[in-house]
Motif scaffolding. Structure first.
Motif, PDB file in Angstrom:
ATOM      1  N   GLN A  55      87.910  81.489  -0.998  1.00  0.00           N
ATOM      2  CA  GLN A  55      89.267  80.957  -0.919  1.00  0.00           C
ATOM      3  C   GLN A  55      90.115  81.752  -1.905  1.00  0.00           C
ATOM      4  OE1 GLN A  55      89.762  76.539  -0.750  1.00  0.00           O
ATOM      5  NE2 GLN A  55      87.618  76.514  -1.393  1.00  0.00           N
ATOM      6  N   GLU A  56      91.385  81.876  -1.614  1.00  0.00           N
ATOM      7  CA  GLU A  56      92.287  82.501  -2.578  1.00  0.00           C
ATOM      8  C   GLU A  56      92.337  81.641  -3.834  1.00  0.00           C
ATOM      9  OE1 GLU A  56      93.802  85.361  -2.573  1.00  0.00           O
ATOM     10  OE2 GLU A  56      93.201  85.943  -0.551  1.00  0.00           O
ATOM     11  N   ILE A  57      92.200  82.289  -4.970  1.00  0.00           N
ATOM     12  CA  ILE A  57      92.111  81.579  -6.242  1.00  0.00           C
ATOM     13  C   ILE A  57      93.065  82.226  -7.234  1.00  0.00           C
ATOM     14  CG2 ILE A  57      90.317  82.911  -7.448  1.00  0.00           C
ATOM     15  CD1 ILE A  57      90.056  79.145  -6.914  1.00  0.00           C
ATOM     16  N   SER A  58      93.470  81.480  -8.255  1.00  0.00           N
ATOM     17  CA  SER A  58      94.369  82.005  -9.281  1.00  0.00           C
ATOM     18  C   SER A  58      93.870  83.340  -9.826  1.00  0.00           C
ATOM     19  CB  SER A  58      94.476  80.998 -10.434  1.00  0.00           C
ATOM     20  OG  SER A  58      95.049  81.586 -11.582  1.00  0.00           O
ATOM     21  N   HIS A  59      94.775  84.291 -10.003  1.00  0.00           N
ATOM     22  CA  HIS A  59      94.392  85.613 -10.498  1.00  0.00           C
ATOM     23  C   HIS A  59      93.928  85.562 -11.946  1.00  0.00           C
ATOM     24  CE1 HIS A  59      98.554  85.399 -12.019  1.00  0.00           C
ATOM     25  NE2 HIS A  59      98.168  86.265 -12.925  1.00  0.00           N
ATOM     26  N   GLN A  60      94.219  84.468 -12.649  1.00  0.00           N
ATOM     27  CA  GLN A  60      93.801  84.323 -14.043  1.00  0.00           C
ATOM     28  C   GLN A  60      92.340  83.889 -14.168  1.00  0.00           C
ATOM     29  OE1 GLN A  60      96.785  82.156 -16.558  1.00  0.00           O
ATOM     30  NE2 GLN A  60      97.774  81.796 -14.589  1.00  0.00           N
ATOM     31  N   THR A  61      91.771  83.398 -13.084  1.00  0.00           N
ATOM     32  CA  THR A  61      90.448  82.796 -13.130  1.00  0.00           C
ATOM     33  C   THR A  61      89.357  83.855 -13.220  1.00  0.00           C
ATOM     34  OG1 THR A  61      91.282  80.995 -11.763  1.00  0.00           O
ATOM     35  CG2 THR A  61      88.895  81.203 -11.946  1.00  0.00           C
ATOM     36  N   TRP A 113      83.229  90.411  -3.583  1.00  0.00           N
ATOM     37  CA  TRP A 113      82.889  91.647  -4.294  1.00  0.00           C
ATOM     38  C   TRP A 113      84.137  92.260  -4.920  1.00  0.00           C
ATOM     39  CZ3 TRP A 113      78.191  92.451  -5.637  1.00  0.00           C
ATOM     40  CH2 TRP A 113      77.105  92.127  -4.806  1.00  0.00           C
ATOM     41  N   MET A 114      85.256  92.153  -4.235  1.00  0.00           N
ATOM     42  CA  MET A 114      86.499  92.732  -4.727  1.00  0.00           C
ATOM     43  C   MET A 114      87.103  91.917  -5.871  1.00  0.00           C
ATOM     44  SD  MET A 114      88.143  93.704  -1.000  1.00  0.00           S
ATOM     45  CE  MET A 114      89.690  94.291  -1.716  1.00  0.00           C
ATOM     46  N   ARG A 115      86.837  90.621  -5.875  1.00  0.00           N
ATOM     47  CA  ARG A 115      87.482  89.722  -6.841  1.00  0.00           C
ATOM     48  C   ARG A 115      86.640  89.430  -8.076  1.00  0.00           C
ATOM     49  NH1 ARG A 115      89.120  87.139 -10.203  1.00  0.00           N
ATOM     50  NH2 ARG A 115      90.697  85.487 -10.250  1.00  0.00           N
ATOM     51  N   ALA A 116      85.331  89.667  -8.025  1.00  0.00           N
ATOM     52  CA  ALA A 116      84.440  89.284  -9.110  1.00  0.00           C
ATOM     53  C   ALA A 116      84.841  89.901 -10.443  1.00  0.00           C
ATOM     54  CB  ALA A 116      83.007  89.684  -8.767  1.00  0.00           C
ATOM     55  N   SER A 117      84.755  89.096 -11.497  1.00  0.00           N
ATOM     56  CA  SER A 117      85.012  89.574 -12.859  1.00  0.00           C
ATOM     57  C   SER A 117      83.738  90.087 -13.519  1.00  0.00           C
ATOM     58  CB  SER A 117      85.581  88.429 -13.707  1.00  0.00           C
ATOM     59  OG  SER A 117      86.686  87.814 -13.079  1.00  0.00           O
ATOM     60  N   GLU A 118      82.605  89.520 -13.132  1.00  0.00           N
ATOM     61  CA  GLU A 118      81.296  89.972 -13.593  1.00  0.00           C
ATOM     62  C   GLU A 118      80.281  89.658 -12.503  1.00  0.00           C
ATOM     63  OE1 GLU A 118      79.309  87.735 -16.733  1.00  0.00           O
ATOM     64  OE2 GLU A 118      80.529  85.963 -16.273  1.00  0.00           O
ATOM     65  N   ILE A 119      79.158  90.364 -12.531  1.00  0.00           N
ATOM     66  CA  ILE A 119      78.054  90.107 -11.615  1.00  0.00           C
ATOM     67  C   ILE A 119      76.839  89.707 -12.447  1.00  0.00           C
ATOM     68  CG2 ILE A 119      76.478  91.093  -9.909  1.00  0.00           C
ATOM     69  CD1 ILE A 119      78.844  92.981  -9.160  1.00  0.00           C
TER      70      ILE A 119
END
Length: 207
Positions: free
Chosen positions: A110-116, A137-143
Motif C-alpha cells: 500500500q502507499e505509505i508515508s515517505h517518512q516511514t 523492493w523499491m521502497r525498502a529502507s533496509e533488508i
C-alpha cells in the motif's frame, strides 16, 4: 457520523528497544498487528499455523496512540500491509512527532508515508506464493534476511545486487542460531558490505 478508526491487534508493548537491524539499541514501542498468511515455520510471533489461537483484539487508533512513550514506534505482525487501515494509522502516529518503522515480508503493498522506515524481511524463499512485490523492493529502507541454511542469500543475490543502495542485515534464525550464526559470519566475509543482526532483545531477555 464519522467511522471509528480501528485495527486488529495481537499485542502492544512499550519502553523497550529495537533488537534487530539498522535501529538496534534504540528506544521503541511496539504495535503488533494481528494476522499473517505466509506461515513461516520459524515465526517467533506465533503465525506459523496462521495464528489461529493467538490473541486478537480490536483497538482504536486513539487507544494505541495514548499508550505510546518512545520516540520511535515499530509496527509489526503478523504482516502489517494486509490491513487497509495501515497508512492511516501511520499518519496518525507520525502526526504526534514520532518516527514509525514497519516490519514486513513485502508480499503486500500500500502507499505509505515517505517518512516511514520500511524493514523488508523477504520470505519468498519459504513460500513461492508470497513473492516480494516490486514496489516493496523499491521502497525498502533496509533488508533483513533471516539466515537458516545459508542458501537464502543465494536465492536473493540478483535482486540484492540490483538494489545495492539498501543496507542489508543478515540475521541468524533464532531457533537454529548455534548453526546459523557461524554461517552468517562466513557469509559476512564474502559480503563485507552486509551487516550482522543478532536479535539483541532475546539475548538480553527483554520483550
Amino acid at each position: 457520523m464519522t467511522e471509528k478508526l480501528i485495527i486488529p491487534i495481537h499485542e502492544t508493548f512499550q519502553k523497550t528497544i529495537q533488537g534487530e537491524g539498522y535501529w538496534t539499541g534504540t528506544p521503541v514501542d511496539f504495535i503488533r498487528l494481528a494476522g499473517c498468511p505466509v506461515g513461516c515455520h520459524y515465526c517467533d510471533t506465533g503465525y506459523a499455523n496462521g495464528g489461529v489461537d493467538l490473541p486478537r483484539q480490536i483497538r482504536t487508533f486513539d487507544e494505541l496512540i495514548n499508550e505510546l512513550f518512545s520516540p520511535r514506534v515499530v509496527i509489526s505482525g503478523g504482516e502489517p500491509f494486509i490491513h487497509k487501515q495501515l497508512p492511516n494509522l501511520v499518519n496518525k502516529i507520525e502526526a504526534t512527532g514520532r518516527q514509525v518503522s514497519i516490519e514486513t515480508s513485502g508480499c503486500y503493498w500500500q502507499e505509505i508515508s515517505h517518512q516511514t522506515w520500511i524493514t523488508l524481511s523477504p520470505k519468498q524463499h519459504i513460500s513461492s506464493k508470497y513473492p516480494v512485490v516490486k514496489q516493496m523492493w523499491m521502497r525498502a529502507s533496509e533488508i533483513k534476511l533471516v539466515i537458516e541454511t545459508g542458501k537464502e542469500l543465494e536465492f536473493y543475490s540478483k535482486i540484492l545486487l540490483a538494489n545495492n543502495n539498501i543496507p542489508v542485515f543478515l540475521q541468524p534464525e533464532w531457533y537454529s542460531r548455534n548453526l546459523a550464526l557461524p554461517l552468517v559470519l562466513e557469509l559476512l566475509q564474502e559480503y563485507p558490505n552486509y551487516r550482522l543482526s543478532v536479535q539483541l532483545h532475546k539475548y538480553l531477555g527483554i520483550q
